[in-house]
Design an enzyme around this catalytic site. Structure first.
Site, PDB file in Angstrom:
ATOM      1  N   GLU A 126       0.840  -1.207   0.000  1.00  0.00           N
ATOM      2  CA  GLU A 126       0.000   0.000   0.000  1.00  0.00           C
ATOM      3  C   GLU A 126       0.871   1.252   0.000  1.00  0.00           C
ATOM      4  O   GLU A 126       0.595   2.216  -0.712  1.00  0.00           O
ATOM      5  CB  GLU A 126      -0.919   0.009   1.240  1.00  0.00           C
ATOM      6  CG  GLU A 126      -1.940  -1.129   1.287  1.00  0.00           C
ATOM      7  CD  GLU A 126      -1.346  -2.467   1.695  1.00  0.00           C
ATOM      8  OE1 GLU A 126      -0.136  -2.531   2.022  1.00  0.00           O
ATOM      9  OE2 GLU A 126      -2.087  -3.468   1.684  1.00  0.00           O
TER      10      GLU A 126
ATOM     11  N   LEU B 224       6.049 -42.611   0.242  1.00  0.00           N
ATOM     12  CA  LEU B 224       5.777 -41.538   1.203  1.00  0.00           C
ATOM     13  C   LEU B 224       4.605 -40.669   0.724  1.00  0.00           C
ATOM     14  O   LEU B 224       3.805 -40.189   1.535  1.00  0.00           O
ATOM     15  CB  LEU B 224       7.048 -40.700   1.410  1.00  0.00           C
ATOM     16  CG  LEU B 224       6.985 -39.622   2.481  1.00  0.00           C
ATOM     17  CD1 LEU B 224       6.537 -40.178   3.832  1.00  0.00           C
ATOM     18  CD2 LEU B 224       8.341 -38.933   2.638  1.00  0.00           C
TER      19      LEU B 224
ATOM     20  N   ALA C 218       1.942 -41.618  -0.805  1.00  0.00           N
ATOM     21  CA  ALA C 218       0.664 -42.271  -0.443  1.00  0.00           C
ATOM     22  C   ALA C 218       0.374 -42.042   1.034  1.00  0.00           C
ATOM     23  O   ALA C 218      -0.755 -41.729   1.432  1.00  0.00           O
ATOM     24  CB  ALA C 218       0.733 -43.767  -0.754  1.00  0.00           C
TER      25      ALA C 218
HETATM   26  N1  LIG Z   1       9.932 -38.685 -10.881  1.00  0.00           N
HETATM   27  C1  LIG Z   1       9.772 -38.118  -9.713  1.00  0.00           C
HETATM   28  O1  LIG Z   1       9.143 -37.078  -9.609  1.00  0.00           O
HETATM   29  C2  LIG Z   1      10.353 -38.765  -8.533  1.00  0.00           C
HETATM   30  C3  LIG Z   1      10.902 -40.011  -8.618  1.00  0.00           C
HETATM   31  N2  LIG Z   1      11.392 -40.627  -7.532  1.00  0.00           N
HETATM   32  C4  LIG Z   1      11.868 -41.988  -7.679  1.00  0.00           C
HETATM   33  O2  LIG Z   1      11.056 -42.808  -6.834  1.00  0.00           O
HETATM   34  C5  LIG Z   1      11.845 -43.885  -6.339  1.00  0.00           C
HETATM   35  C6  LIG Z   1      11.709 -43.913  -4.819  1.00  0.00           C
HETATM   36  O3  LIG Z   1      10.358 -44.034  -4.467  1.00  0.00           O
HETATM   37  P1  LIG Z   1       9.885 -44.503  -3.015  1.00  0.00           P
HETATM   38  O4  LIG Z   1      10.562 -45.792  -2.708  1.00  0.00           O
HETATM   39  O5  LIG Z   1       8.432 -44.491  -3.018  1.00  0.00           O
HETATM   40  O6  LIG Z   1      10.583 -43.401  -2.103  1.00  0.00           O
HETATM   41  P2  LIG Z   1      10.067 -42.346  -1.034  1.00  0.00           P
HETATM   42  O7  LIG Z   1      10.707 -41.035  -1.323  1.00  0.00           O
HETATM   43  O8  LIG Z   1       8.605 -42.349  -0.916  1.00  0.00           O
HETATM   44  O9  LIG Z   1      10.701 -42.939   0.252  1.00  0.00           O
HETATM   45  C7  LIG Z   1      10.101 -43.954   1.030  1.00  0.00           C
HETATM   46  C8  LIG Z   1      10.764 -43.942   2.361  1.00  0.00           C
HETATM   47  O10 LIG Z   1      10.309 -42.841   3.121  1.00  0.00           O
HETATM   48  C9  LIG Z   1      10.552 -43.097   4.488  1.00  0.00           C
HETATM   49  N3  LIG Z   1       9.359 -42.887   5.306  1.00  0.00           N
HETATM   50  C10 LIG Z   1       9.368 -42.270   6.514  1.00  0.00           C
HETATM   51  N4  LIG Z   1       8.163 -42.236   7.042  1.00  0.00           N
HETATM   52  C11 LIG Z   1       7.346 -42.812   6.173  1.00  0.00           C
HETATM   53  C12 LIG Z   1       5.963 -43.065   6.191  1.00  0.00           C
HETATM   54  N5  LIG Z   1       5.185 -42.687   7.215  1.00  0.00           N
HETATM   55  N6  LIG Z   1       5.439 -43.677   5.138  1.00  0.00           N
HETATM   56  C13 LIG Z   1       6.214 -44.035   4.101  1.00  0.00           C
HETATM   57  N7  LIG Z   1       7.525 -43.822   4.026  1.00  0.00           N
HETATM   58  C14 LIG Z   1       8.098 -43.213   5.060  1.00  0.00           C
HETATM   59  C15 LIG Z   1      11.044 -44.540   4.590  1.00  0.00           C
HETATM   60  O11 LIG Z   1      12.442 -44.398   4.610  1.00  0.00           O
HETATM   61  P3  LIG Z   1      13.426 -45.407   5.333  1.00  0.00           P
HETATM   62  O12 LIG Z   1      13.346 -46.667   4.516  1.00  0.00           O
HETATM   63  O13 LIG Z   1      14.748 -44.730   5.237  1.00  0.00           O
HETATM   64  O14 LIG Z   1      12.945 -45.590   6.733  1.00  0.00           O
HETATM   65  C16 LIG Z   1      10.557 -45.123   3.271  1.00  0.00           C
HETATM   66  O15 LIG Z   1      11.284 -46.235   2.885  1.00  0.00           O
HETATM   67  C17 LIG Z   1      13.250 -43.648  -6.803  1.00  0.00           C
HETATM   68  O16 LIG Z   1      13.496 -44.455  -7.897  1.00  0.00           O
HETATM   69  C18 LIG Z   1      13.266 -42.190  -7.213  1.00  0.00           C
HETATM   70  O17 LIG Z   1      14.166 -41.973  -8.268  1.00  0.00           O
HETATM   71  C19 LIG Z   1      11.375 -40.028  -6.303  1.00  0.00           C
HETATM   72  C20 LIG Z   1      10.860 -38.762  -6.166  1.00  0.00           C
HETATM   73  C21 LIG Z   1      10.293 -38.055  -7.276  1.00  0.00           C
END
Ligand SMILES: NC(=O)C1=CN([C@@H]2O[C@H](COP(=O)(O)OP(=O)(O)OC[C@H]3O[C@@H](n4cnc5c(N)ncnc54)[C@H](OP(=O)(O)O)[C@@H]3O)[C@@H](O)[C@H]2O)C=CC1
Ligand SMILES: Nc1c(N[C@@H]2O[C@H](COP(=O)(O)O)[C@@H](O)[C@H]2O)[nH]c(=O)[nH]c1=O
Length: 589
Positions: free
Chosen positions: A77, A327, A329
């Site tokens: 403003e 994560l 989901a």
């Molecule tokens: N194209 C895109 O836009 C993207 C692609 N990707 C790709 O996706 C793949 C990875 O996917 P994804 O395995 O689903 O990875 P996420 O990034 O969803 O990681 C999952 C991890 O998150 C952690 N976590 C902590 N709390 C929770 C919870 N409450 N619920 C669920 N997970 C939790 C756990 O880690 P921990 O096991 O350490 O305990 C779990 O294993 C890779 O290949 C990557 O390259 C990833 C992001 C973006």
């Protein structure tokens, strides 16, 4: 201001209506301009409310414009007033949002007042309750005519302009209403719905142009969040490399802390990283992270809601989720994601094991699918950008109860100018207003009177009163003798669900009256409660039940708030009584 509203509503001649329509179109277009302006600082500084201001002369020419660059810098403003100079006198100022005046310095308001602005049009009121309405009141007190879109006049063109103002500050509005930061889930996927190849390799799905847009999105966020798996798989940097301004904090959610020793995110020389983990996970690794300057925060239950509530308390306004489907989901299921932004690349990678953007949500039929709201489609280079809200931006117009309804119930309350008093649990400040408060009442039952341990006992029992069935009579007695209001509510609700034939046929017609009588008895029996009720005069009373959309106000004001309405009605009656008795006293004197 009241006159202006009347002239809108009462116009009957076609000539005046034409003028009114033109007037509305002008207001709408300048408000849209203010909203566009307000967005100009987004991404340059740490996220903050977006404020824009346009000053227009009576002939409809722009005399000055301004937008807030960052919190603490000159208000929009004041900048617009400076730009407009002498043209301010008698002009109209258009603000996408009511000024916040966080520091009590009234800079925005005094700039408009001192410049001699005659009228101010405000897109939306300030979303934060403690600031809401204050600047509007202040401007009106200085004789400025202030119109707030949607409050005096309703029309499609004004509604659309108001929507722009809601969208431009969606993070702040969501944050204010949901007590978690605004969360945006972003992903890049191939045309066949994969966010990586089956190997996990994902660099790159979307085009360079799309990825630059992601840098901008990061710049508009307080933090970017990924899951442990994305760290292991991608070794991301998660920085905003769009050439200017703000870089968000990086957050990793990992339960196991089974993360690499070497990772880009552990380099905190330019941007900080926070790892959110399960309490007690890999203490030695936690120490290692700490030695790198990475902050570790332990949670009793590591889930997206707990984490978001925590970052809300730390003051975060908006979070970008760049995690994988696992994560994502979990975050969607826990209701913390407000908006989704998907970059869809015209590529096919195939692979039945290749990950998709959202993991298991437990849905089995297409009818359960989550529909996005306010969906936008945009081509970015070769990719298609689809975005939309999973949760609508909460409407700031007071719906608890509606403006007209409030006025009918209690003419002393102006829902746009009054504060809202929320009550719900009995231990809240105004918890005694709850049906569950431990204040027994004596109310008729059959030919006699009985004592009911709480309003809830009486209300629940009445569902079954007068039904010629011994089972209904049993229900009444069970509820009457229930040890707590919770127990009474449980019996009443479950019986009503399981054996609807035991519920009196006129229940829907009489339930409000039953509640009213019980409340009247309670507040008349306990003078301190009546005093407390009267002390709330001028405020809107809302039962903050997130579940009960009939008696309560709902999570975001979507409830009908009948309990609050009845209490306001009762308060109005008591206030009427006290003013009549005061009149009588003065007559007697
Ligand atoms: N194209 C895109 O836009 C993207 C692609 N990707 C790709 O996706 C793949 C990875 O996917 P994804 O395995 O689903 O990875 P996420 O990034 O969803 O990681 C999952 C991890 O998150 C952690 N976590 C902590 N709390 C929770 C919870 N409450 N619920 C669920 N997970 C939790 C756990 O880690 P921990 O096991 O350490 O305990 C779990 O294993 C890779 O290949 C990557 O390259 C990833 C992001 C973006
Ligand atoms: N693959 C993929 C994305 N992936 C996301 O970007 C992260 C890498 O970010 P940075 O290391 O900062 O470049 C990665 O971990 C994942 O979250 N994003 C996109 O816009 N398009 C893409 O094709």
């Amino acid at each position: 201001m009241a006159m202006a509203a009347l002239s809108f509503r009462l116009c009957s001649s076609p000539l005046i209506c034409r003028a009114t329509l033109d007037h509305q179109a002008t207001d709408a277009s300048f408000i849209r301009r203010a909203a566009d302006l307000s967005e100009m600082s987004a991404g340059l500084t740490s996220p903050h409310p977006n404020f824009g201001c346009v000053i227009a002369t009576p002939s409809g020419k722009v005399a000055g414009e301004g937008y807030l660059y960052a919190q603490g810098t000159k208000p929009a403003e004041a900048l617009a007033v400076e730009a407009a100079g002498e043209f301010c006198r008698g002009s109209t100022a258009y603000l996408n949002m009511e000024p916040g005046d966080c520091h009590g310095d009234h800079t925005a308001v005094s700039a408009l007042v001192q410049a001699g602005v005659g009228r101010v049009v405000v897109g939306i009121r300030h979303p934060l309750q403690h600031l809401r309405g204050a600047a509007i009141r202040e401007m009106r007190s200085h004789g400025i005519e202030v119109n707030v879109l949607g409050e005096d006049v309703q029309s499609k063109v004004l509604e659309d302009a108001r929507k722009c103002c809601l969208l431009v500050n969606a993070p702040l509005i969501h944050r204010a209403c949901s007590r978690v930061p605004f969360s945006l889930l972003k992903y890049a996927m191939t045309l066949d719905g994969k966010i990586a190849a089956s190997s996990g390799h994902a660099a790159w799905i979307s085009s360079k142009l799309s990825r630059t847009r992601v840098f901008e999105l990061r710049g508009r966020s307080d933090a970017v969040i990924v899951g442990g798996n994305t760290v292991r798989q991608d070794d991301p940097r998660l920085t905003a490399r769009h050439g200017q301004g703000h870089t968000p904090t990086r957050i990793v959610m990992s339960q196991s802390l089974d993360l690499p020793e070497k990772a880009n995110l552990w380099d905190v020389s330019e941007v900080s990283t926070i790892v959110a983990t399960q309490r007690g996970a890999r203490k030695s690794y936690q120490k290692f992270l700490a030695s790198k300057g990475v902050e570790v925060v332990e949670f009793d239950m590591l889930n997206p809601r707990e984490v978001m509530e925590y970052f809300h308390l730390r003051g975060y306004l908006s979070i970008l989720w760049e995690c994988g489907g696992t994560l994502a989901a979990s975050a969607i299921a826990s209701g913390v994601i407000h908006k989704v932004v998907a970059f869809i690349a015209p590529k096919i990678i195939g692979g039945s094991k290749a990950p998709s953007p959202v993991g298991e949500l437990g849905m089995v039929e297409m009818t359960q699918a989550l529909n996005l709201i306010d969906v936008c489609y945009e081509q970015v280079g070769p990719d298609m950008l689809v975005s939309g809200f999973l949760q609508p931006v909460p409407d700031l117009l007071p719906v608890i109860p509606s403006e007209d309804a409030t006025f009918e119930i209690d003419p002393s309350v102006n829902p746009f100018e009054s504060s809202i008093i929320f009550f719900y649990k009995t231990w809240d400040l105004y918890g005694s207003f709850s049906n569950f408060s431990p204040h027994p009442i004596r109310m008729p039952y059959g030919d006699d009177y009985r004592t009911w341990s709480s309003v809830e006992h009486y209300y629940q029992a009445n569902k079954f009163v007068g039904v010629e069935n011994p089972l209904a009579h049993d229900c009444v007695e069970k509820i009457r003798t229930a040890k707590s209001p919770e127990e009474a509510a449980f019996i009443g609700r479950s019986k009503q669900r399981q054996q609807p034939e035991l519920v009196r046929s006129d229940w829907e017609d009489v339930k409000i009256e039953v509640m009213y009588m019980a409340l009247k008895c309670k507040f008349s029996t306990y003078p301190h409660l009546k005093t407390m009720l009267l002390s709330t005069a001028g405020s809107v009373l809302v039962e903050a039940s997130p579940h009960d959309l009939f008696w309560g106000g709902g999570r975001e004001g979507e409830g009908l708030n009948y309990l609050g309405r009845l209490l306001m009605q009762l308060r109005s009656e008591y206030l009427g009584e006290s003013s009549v008795s005061a009149e009588n006293t003065s007559l007697a004197l």
